[in-house]
Write a protein that holds these residues in place. Structure first.
Motif, mmCIF file in Angstrom:
data_model
loop_
_atom_site.group_PDB
_atom_site.id
_atom_site.type_symbol
_atom_site.label_atom_id
_atom_site.label_comp_id
_atom_site.label_asym_id
_atom_site.label_seq_id
_atom_site.Cartn_x
_atom_site.Cartn_y
_atom_site.Cartn_z
ATOM 1 N N LEU A 180 0.862 -1.175 0.000
ATOM 2 C CA LEU A 180 0.000 0.000 0.000
ATOM 3 C C LEU A 180 0.899 1.225 0.000
ATOM 4 O O LEU A 180 1.699 1.417 0.921
ATOM 5 C CB LEU A 180 -0.917 0.001 1.228
ATOM 6 C CG LEU A 180 -1.784 1.254 1.426
ATOM 7 C CD1 LEU A 180 -2.717 1.466 0.238
ATOM 8 C CD2 LEU A 180 -2.574 1.167 2.729
ATOM 9 N N MET A 181 0.774 2.055 -1.055
ATOM 10 C CA MET A 181 1.617 3.229 -1.209
ATOM 11 C C MET A 181 0.831 4.470 -0.805
ATOM 12 O O MET A 181 -0.182 4.814 -1.424
ATOM 13 C CB MET A 181 2.092 3.353 -2.653
ATOM 14 C CG MET A 181 2.595 2.055 -3.277
ATOM 15 S SD MET A 181 4.079 1.393 -2.476
ATOM 16 C CE MET A 181 5.306 2.577 -3.056
ATOM 17 N N VAL A 182 1.308 5.156 0.266
ATOM 18 C CA VAL A 182 0.624 6.348 0.779
ATOM 19 C C VAL A 182 1.653 7.422 1.102
ATOM 20 O O VAL A 182 2.618 7.154 1.848
ATOM 21 C CB VAL A 182 -0.200 6.027 2.052
ATOM 22 C CG1 VAL A 182 -0.912 7.276 2.541
ATOM 23 C CG2 VAL A 182 -1.192 4.910 1.791
ATOM 24 N N ASN A 183 1.465 8.611 0.535
ATOM 25 C CA ASN A 183 2.322 9.765 0.838
ATOM 26 C C ASN A 183 3.806 9.462 0.702
ATOM 27 O O ASN A 183 4.629 9.843 1.549
ATOM 28 C CB ASN A 183 2.027 10.281 2.258
ATOM 29 C CG ASN A 183 0.604 10.773 2.406
ATOM 30 O OD1 ASN A 183 0.027 11.331 1.474
ATOM 31 N ND2 ASN A 183 0.023 10.575 3.578
ATOM 32 N N GLY A 184 4.140 8.755 -0.371
ATOM 33 C CA GLY A 184 5.538 8.479 -0.642
ATOM 34 C C GLY A 184 6.138 7.353 0.165
ATOM 35 O O GLY A 184 7.347 7.094 0.085
ATOM 36 N N ARG A 185 5.332 6.662 0.957
ATOM 37 C CA ARG A 185 5.834 5.555 1.764
ATOM 38 C C ARG A 185 5.117 4.269 1.388
ATOM 39 O O ARG A 185 3.937 4.288 1.045
ATOM 40 C CB ARG A 185 5.637 5.825 3.260
ATOM 41 C CG ARG A 185 6.450 6.994 3.787
ATOM 42 C CD ARG A 185 6.273 7.134 5.287
ATOM 43 N NE ARG A 185 7.084 8.217 5.836
ATOM 44 C CZ ARG A 185 7.142 8.536 7.122
ATOM 45 N NH1 ARG A 185 6.432 7.836 8.007
ATOM 46 N NH2 ARG A 185 7.906 9.530 7.532
ATOM 47 N N GLU A 186 5.866 3.152 1.466
ATOM 48 C CA GLU A 186 5.266 1.854 1.174
ATOM 49 C C GLU A 186 4.950 1.125 2.475
ATOM 50 O O GLU A 186 5.727 1.195 3.436
ATOM 51 C CB GLU A 186 6.184 1.006 0.298
ATOM 52 C CG GLU A 186 7.463 0.545 0.955
ATOM 53 C CD GLU A 186 8.601 1.534 0.809
ATOM 54 O OE1 GLU A 186 9.739 1.181 1.164
ATOM 55 O OE2 GLU A 186 8.355 2.664 0.337
ATOM 56 N N HIS A 187 3.819 0.432 2.463
ATOM 57 C CA HIS A 187 3.384 -0.311 3.643
ATOM 58 C C HIS A 187 3.104 -1.751 3.224
ATOM 59 O O HIS A 187 2.021 -2.061 2.723
ATOM 60 C CB HIS A 187 2.132 0.323 4.244
ATOM 61 C CG HIS A 187 2.303 1.759 4.636
ATOM 62 N ND1 HIS A 187 2.795 2.144 5.856
ATOM 63 C CD2 HIS A 187 2.070 2.904 3.942
ATOM 64 C CE1 HIS A 187 2.844 3.463 5.921
ATOM 65 N NE2 HIS A 187 2.410 3.948 4.766
ATOM 66 N N PRO A 188 4.076 -2.658 3.422
ATOM 67 C CA PRO A 188 3.843 -4.073 3.089
ATOM 68 C C PRO A 188 2.698 -4.636 3.928
ATOM 69 O O PRO A 188 2.615 -4.383 5.133
ATOM 70 C CB PRO A 188 5.174 -4.744 3.445
ATOM 71 C CG PRO A 188 6.175 -3.631 3.459
ATOM 72 C CD PRO A 188 5.431 -2.423 3.926
ATOM 73 N N GLN A 189 1.806 -5.392 3.274
ATOM 74 C CA GLN A 189 0.628 -5.904 3.953
ATOM 75 C C GLN A 189 0.792 -7.334 4.461
ATOM 76 O O GLN A 189 -0.143 -7.883 5.044
ATOM 77 C CB GLN A 189 -0.577 -5.838 2.999
ATOM 78 C CG GLN A 189 -0.893 -4.436 2.518
ATOM 79 C CD GLN A 189 -1.233 -3.493 3.653
ATOM 80 O OE1 GLN A 189 -2.227 -3.687 4.351
ATOM 81 N NE2 GLN A 189 -0.401 -2.471 3.867
ATOM 82 N N GLY A 190 1.974 -7.915 4.226
ATOM 83 C CA GLY A 190 2.214 -9.272 4.710
ATOM 84 C C GLY A 190 1.365 -10.291 3.984
ATOM 85 O O GLY A 190 0.558 -10.991 4.605
ATOM 86 N N LEU A 191 1.520 -10.350 2.668
ATOM 87 C CA LEU A 191 0.728 -11.264 1.844
ATOM 88 C C LEU A 191 0.963 -12.698 2.286
ATOM 89 O O LEU A 191 2.093 -13.184 2.288
ATOM 90 C CB LEU A 191 1.105 -11.098 0.367
ATOM 91 C CG LEU A 191 0.270 -11.883 -0.642
ATOM 92 C CD1 LEU A 191 -1.162 -11.378 -0.651
ATOM 93 C CD2 LEU A 191 0.869 -11.752 -2.036
#
Length: 218
Positions: A188-199
């Protein structure tokens, strides 16, 4: 819920949501499903569509396995190399970004004139095999997924390559942000940062053709 009007063996290649309609590219061309009237209409009669995009004016752009792109059923562009094939298309600022197995074409959306061609030799692309081309409203730019990383095309036309070791599969967006799916992770890409969701392993099986979310984030 299964939508009537598709055969059991129909392969869905691309799905786009525009206002109250869902546009579906597949074996029989491009069809639209109206969420209000529950009607299924034919938008593009040319068969074997692999990608579809809808402009702000309501024009329907579609790419097909015969190496042709149509705008409202009218021929717009043809790939001349027999071994080239389309993989995805995206609209951005009156330009049509066209992904292929041999790089990216940029076309004028009205005339079909070729404005540029980019591959791993003349750009930051690490792979010529384009998996998706996606316009992100939250970022107001184009994202290009490949077998070797993802390209973010900045507003100054600079191409930034990230996750070079990952094979990207699909992209979508909702009010939370931009979602990028790889073989091993969902970001998930928000405000220039990536947030791995742990697929999690086993979350999906088989080949993924596309990724999309409705208004309920489903």
């Amino acid at each position: 819920e299964r939508v009537e009007g598709f055969a059991a063996n129909d392969r869905i290649e691309d799905i786009q949501i525009n206002k109250n309609k869902i546009y579906i590219a597949g074996k029989t061309g491009v069809k639209s499903y109206d969420n209000n009237t529950f009607s299924l209409d034919s938008e593009v009669r040319h068969t074997n569509a692999i990608a579809v995009q809808i402009s702000k004016k309501g024009d329907v752009f579609s790419a097909h396995t015969n190496r042709k792109i149509y705008r409202n059923n009218n021929l717009l562009f043809t790939l001349t190399e027999l071994n080239d094939k389309f993989t995805d298309i995206a609209l951005y600022r009156n330009k049509l970004w066209v992904g292929t197995n041999r790089g990216i074409y940029i076309l004028h959306a009205e005339s079909g004139k070729q404005l540029g061609y980019y591959n791993s030799f003349n750009s930051n692309l690490a792979s010529d095999n384009i998996r998706f081309v996606f316009y992100s409203k939250s970022h107001d730019n184009i994202w290009i997924g490949t077998d070797k990383g993802v390209i973010e095309v900045k507003n100054d036309d600079k191409w930034k390559l990230d996750y070079k070791r990952e094979k990207f599969i699909a992209a979508t967006e909702n009010r939370e942000g931009l979602w990028l799916l790889t073989e091993d992770e969902l970001y998930l890409m928000v405000n220039g940062r990536e947030h791995p969701q742990g697929l999690r392993k086993g979350l999906y099986q088989g080949e993924v053709n596309d990724l999309t979310l409705d208004n309920n984030n489903n």
